[in-house]
Design a protein around this motif. Structure first.
Motif, PDB file in Angstrom:
ATOM      1  N   VAL A 144       0.818  -1.176  -0.223  1.00 53.76           N
ATOM      2  CA  VAL A 144      -0.007  -0.072   0.018  1.00 53.76           C
ATOM      3  C   VAL A 144       0.717   1.292   0.154  1.00 53.76           C
ATOM      4  O   VAL A 144       1.606   1.618   0.877  1.00 53.76           O
ATOM      5  N   ASP A 145       1.106   1.958  -1.042  1.00 55.45           N
ATOM      6  CA  ASP A 145       1.986   2.937  -1.175  1.00 55.45           C
ATOM      7  C   ASP A 145       1.109   4.327  -1.049  1.00 55.45           C
ATOM      8  O   ASP A 145       0.367   4.502  -2.029  1.00 55.45           O
ATOM      9  N   VAL A 146       1.030   5.220  -0.013  1.00 56.17           N
ATOM     10  CA  VAL A 146       0.220   6.262   0.359  1.00 56.17           C
ATOM     11  C   VAL A 146       0.929   7.583   0.037  1.00 56.17           C
ATOM     12  O   VAL A 146       0.708   8.723   0.359  1.00 56.17           O
ATOM     13  N   ASP A 147       2.339   7.431  -0.590  1.00 52.68           N
ATOM     14  CA  ASP A 147       2.983   8.449  -0.911  1.00 52.68           C
ATOM     15  C   ASP A 147       2.428   9.124  -2.176  1.00 52.68           C
ATOM     16  O   ASP A 147       2.150   8.386  -2.891  1.00 52.68           O
ATOM     17  N   PRO A 148       2.268  10.344  -2.237  1.00 57.60           N
ATOM     18  CA  PRO A 148       1.607  10.872  -3.165  1.00 57.60           C
ATOM     19  C   PRO A 148       2.198  11.053  -4.565  1.00 57.60           C
ATOM     20  O   PRO A 148       1.632  11.158  -5.480  1.00 57.60           O
ATOM     21  N   PRO A 162       1.212 -11.530 -10.256  1.00 56.19           N
ATOM     22  CA  PRO A 162      -0.226 -11.451  -9.609  1.00 56.19           C
ATOM     23  C   PRO A 162      -0.117 -11.647  -8.266  1.00 56.19           C
ATOM     24  O   PRO A 162      -0.975 -11.569  -7.252  1.00 56.19           O
ATOM     25  N   ASN A 163       0.841 -12.336  -7.580  1.00 57.47           N
ATOM     26  CA  ASN A 163       0.969 -12.612  -6.212  1.00 57.47           C
ATOM     27  C   ASN A 163       1.710 -11.397  -5.469  1.00 57.47           C
ATOM     28  O   ASN A 163       1.817 -11.301  -4.295  1.00 57.47           O
ATOM     29  N   VAL A 164       1.647 -10.277  -6.071  1.00 62.72           N
ATOM     30  CA  VAL A 164       1.921  -8.965  -5.288  1.00 62.72           C
ATOM     31  C   VAL A 164       0.615  -7.933  -5.615  1.00 62.72           C
ATOM     32  O   VAL A 164       0.525  -7.578  -6.745  1.00 62.72           O
ATOM     33  N   TYR A 165      -0.174  -7.722  -4.621  1.00 63.33           N
ATOM     34  CA  TYR A 165      -1.113  -6.708  -4.870  1.00 63.33           C
ATOM     35  C   TYR A 165      -0.735  -5.530  -4.467  1.00 63.33           C
ATOM     36  O   TYR A 165      -0.262  -5.035  -3.308  1.00 63.33           O
ATOM     37  N   HIS A 166      -0.614  -4.275  -5.452  1.00 58.02           N
ATOM     38  CA  HIS A 166       0.011  -3.097  -5.481  1.00 58.02           C
ATOM     39  C   HIS A 166      -1.058  -2.093  -5.480  1.00 58.02           C
ATOM     40  O   HIS A 166      -1.504  -1.705  -6.536  1.00 58.02           O
ATOM     41  N   GLU A 214       0.471 -12.619   2.917  1.00 52.63           N
ATOM     42  CA  GLU A 214       1.004 -13.315   4.041  1.00 52.63           C
ATOM     43  C   GLU A 214       1.618 -11.646   4.821  1.00 52.63           C
ATOM     44  O   GLU A 214       1.463 -11.628   6.207  1.00 52.63           O
ATOM     45  N   ILE A 215       2.347 -10.686   4.382  1.00 51.31           N
ATOM     46  CA  ILE A 215       2.720  -9.612   4.873  1.00 51.31           C
ATOM     47  C   ILE A 215       2.125  -8.345   3.976  1.00 51.31           C
ATOM     48  O   ILE A 215       2.422  -8.412   2.800  1.00 51.31           O
ATOM     49  N   CYS A 216       1.893  -7.346   4.839  1.00 50.85           N
ATOM     50  CA  CYS A 216       1.541  -6.083   4.197  1.00 50.85           C
ATOM     51  C   CYS A 216       2.506  -4.877   4.230  1.00 50.85           C
ATOM     52  O   CYS A 216       3.068  -4.608   5.422  1.00 50.85           O
ATOM     53  N   PHE A 217       3.142  -4.411   3.228  1.00 51.39           N
ATOM     54  CA  PHE A 217       4.082  -3.225   3.114  1.00 51.39           C
ATOM     55  C   PHE A 217       3.366  -1.984   3.145  1.00 51.39           C
ATOM     56  O   PHE A 217       2.502  -1.805   2.017  1.00 51.39           O
ATOM     57  N   VAL A 218       3.407  -0.865   3.750  1.00 56.69           N
ATOM     58  CA  VAL A 218       2.847   0.374   3.715  1.00 56.69           C
ATOM     59  C   VAL A 218       4.165   1.303   3.496  1.00 56.69           C
ATOM     60  O   VAL A 218       4.994   1.735   4.241  1.00 56.69           O
ATOM     61  N   VAL A 219       4.042   1.778   2.358  1.00 54.51           N
ATOM     62  CA  VAL A 219       5.131   2.994   1.761  1.00 54.51           C
ATOM     63  C   VAL A 219       4.607   4.313   2.241  1.00 54.51           C
ATOM     64  O   VAL A 219       3.567   4.820   1.634  1.00 54.51           O
ATOM     65  N   PHE A 220       5.157   4.731   3.395  1.00 60.75           N
ATOM     66  CA  PHE A 220       4.528   5.997   3.951  1.00 60.75           C
ATOM     67  C   PHE A 220       5.341   7.058   3.808  1.00 60.75           C
ATOM     68  O   PHE A 220       6.266   7.389   4.254  1.00 60.75           O
ATOM     69  N   GLY A 221       4.911   7.897   2.989  1.00 58.79           N
ATOM     70  CA  GLY A 221       5.389   9.274   2.662  1.00 58.79           C
ATOM     71  C   GLY A 221       4.562  10.542   3.211  1.00 58.79           C
ATOM     72  O   GLY A 221       3.501  10.707   2.888  1.00 58.79           O
ATOM     73  N   HIS A 222       5.172  11.264   4.210  1.00 55.39           N
ATOM     74  CA  HIS A 222       4.234  12.223   4.900  1.00 55.39           C
ATOM     75  C   HIS A 222       4.606  13.557   3.917  1.00 55.39           C
ATOM     76  O   HIS A 222       4.159  14.561   4.433  1.00 55.39           O
TER      77      HIS A 222
END
Length: 282
Positions: A144-148, A162-166, A214-222
Motif C-alpha cells: 500500500v503506497d500512500v506516498d502521493p 499477480p502474487n503482489v497486490y499493489h 502474508e505481509i503488508c508493506f506500507v510505503v509511508f510518505g508524509h
C-alpha cells in the motif's frame, strides 16, 4: 513484541539532503512519547542490506552507476543501510519476533526500478525485502503506497506479478484497477484532503480483502501533508487514521511501515510517533 522500530543515526546525518532533517526530530519525538518505555515497542539498529540481495534485485548496470556516478555514489552507503532497515523490519515480522514494524530510512525506495532510479530513491527497499522473504518461503504480499508520487519503480518490479497486490496513490485525476495482475492505482489529484484520502484508502483496502497475502508493506510518505512538498493537502490527523484503516483491514497479518518521502521535521515529529502508536495498540 508488538512493534519493532528500525533506526540508524546515519539516516539523519548522511541521508538524502531533502529527507534527512526530519529523522532526528521524529526519533526524539518518539522517545518523548513514552512508547519506548515498556517492552511493546523496541528499537533496533539498522544494518546494510547484503550486497547479494541488492544485486539480485538490481541490474549490474545500475549497481555500477551507484558505485561510480558522483550523484549516486554519495548516497550508496546510506541507501544500502536504508534497504537494510526495511529488510530487518520484514525479517522480524516474518520470523514472529515482532507483530508489526516501522523502518526509518535515509533514502527512499519506490522510484527505484531494477535498472534505474530517481526521486531520492536508489535501491528498492521493498523489492529487496520481498526477494528475501521469498527465500524464507513467503509468497504473496500487499503493498500500500500512500506516498502521493506514483511508485513507478515498485510497479516495474511487480506489475506483472499477480502474487503482489499493489495499491498506489498518486496525483493523477483518474484511477485504474487491473484485477488480473492486482495493480490498483488511485488518482485523487492535487490538493486532496483528509476525507477524500481516507475514503479512497478504505475503499481500496476493501477491494484487497479477498487477496490472500502474508505481509503488508506500507510505503509511508508524509510529503502528502499540506506543509510538505508532495501536493496533497493532508493534516497530521490523517496519518493515525490511515494506519488504523490499514491495520483493521489486514486483521491478524503483519504490517511493515516503510518511511518514504517527506521533508518537514515538524510533520514527521508528530506523524511518525502517532503511526507507531496505532501499530502498538492491542
Amino acid at each position: 513484541m508488538l512493534v519493532s522500530v528500525i533506526y540508524h543515526e546515519d539516516f539523519g546525518s548522511k541521508g538524502h539532503s531533502v529527507l534527512k532533517y526530519r529523522i532526528r526530530p521524529s526519533f526524539e519525538a518518539l522517545k518523548r512519547s513514552g512508547l519506548l518505555e515498556g517492552s511493546d515497542v523496541q528499537v533496533f539498529e539498522a544494518e546494510p542490506a547484503p550486497l547479494s540481495l541488492v544485486e539480485g534485485a538490481h541490474t549490474p548496470e545500475h549497481m555500477e552507476r551507484m558505485r561510480t556516478e558522483p550523484s549516486e555514489r554519495m548516497y550508496y552507503d546510506v541507501a544500502l543501510l536504508s534497504a537494510g532497515s526495511v529488510l530487518k523490519a520484514a525479517e522480524m515480522v516474518a520470523r514472529g519476533e515482532a507483530r508489526h514494524s516501522f523502518a526509518f530510512t535515509g533514502t527512499a525506495g519506490h522510484h527505484a526500478s531494477p535498472g534505474s532510479c530517481w526521486g531520492f530513491c536508489y535501491f528498492n527497499d521493498v523489492a529487496i525485502s520481498i526477494l528475501r522473504l521469498r527465500e524464507m518461503g513467503l509468497a504473496r504480499f500487499l503493498i500500500v503506497d500512500v506516498d502521493p508520487h506514483f511508485g513507478d519503480g515498485t510497479r516495474n518490479f511487480f506489475g506483472g506479478d499477480p502474487n503482489v497486490y499493489h495499491i498506489n496513490f498518486n496525483h493523477q485525476q483518474s484511477s485504474n484497477f487491473d484485477g488480473e495482475l492486482n495493480n490498483y492505482d488511485i488518482g485523487i489529484g492535487f490538493d486532496a484532503e483528509d476525507e477524500q484520502f481516507l475514503r479512497e484508502l478504505a475503499g481500496s483496502m476493501e477491494m484487497a480483502k479477498d487477496f490472500d497475502f502474508e505481509i503488508c508493506f506500507v510505503v509511508f510518505g508524509h510529503d502528502s501533508h499540506a506543509d510538505d512538498y508532495g501536493g496533497f493537502e493532508l493534516t497530521v490527523a490523517a496519518y493515525p487514521k490511515m494506519a488504523r484503516i490499514i491495520k483493521e483491514a489486514v486483521g491478524e497479518r503483519s504490517i511493515v511501515f516503510v518511511l518514504s518521502g517527506g521533508s518537514v521535521p515538524e510533520v514527521a515529529a508528530r506523524a511518525i510517533p502517532e503511526v507507531i502508536a496505532v501499530l502498538a495498540e492491542r
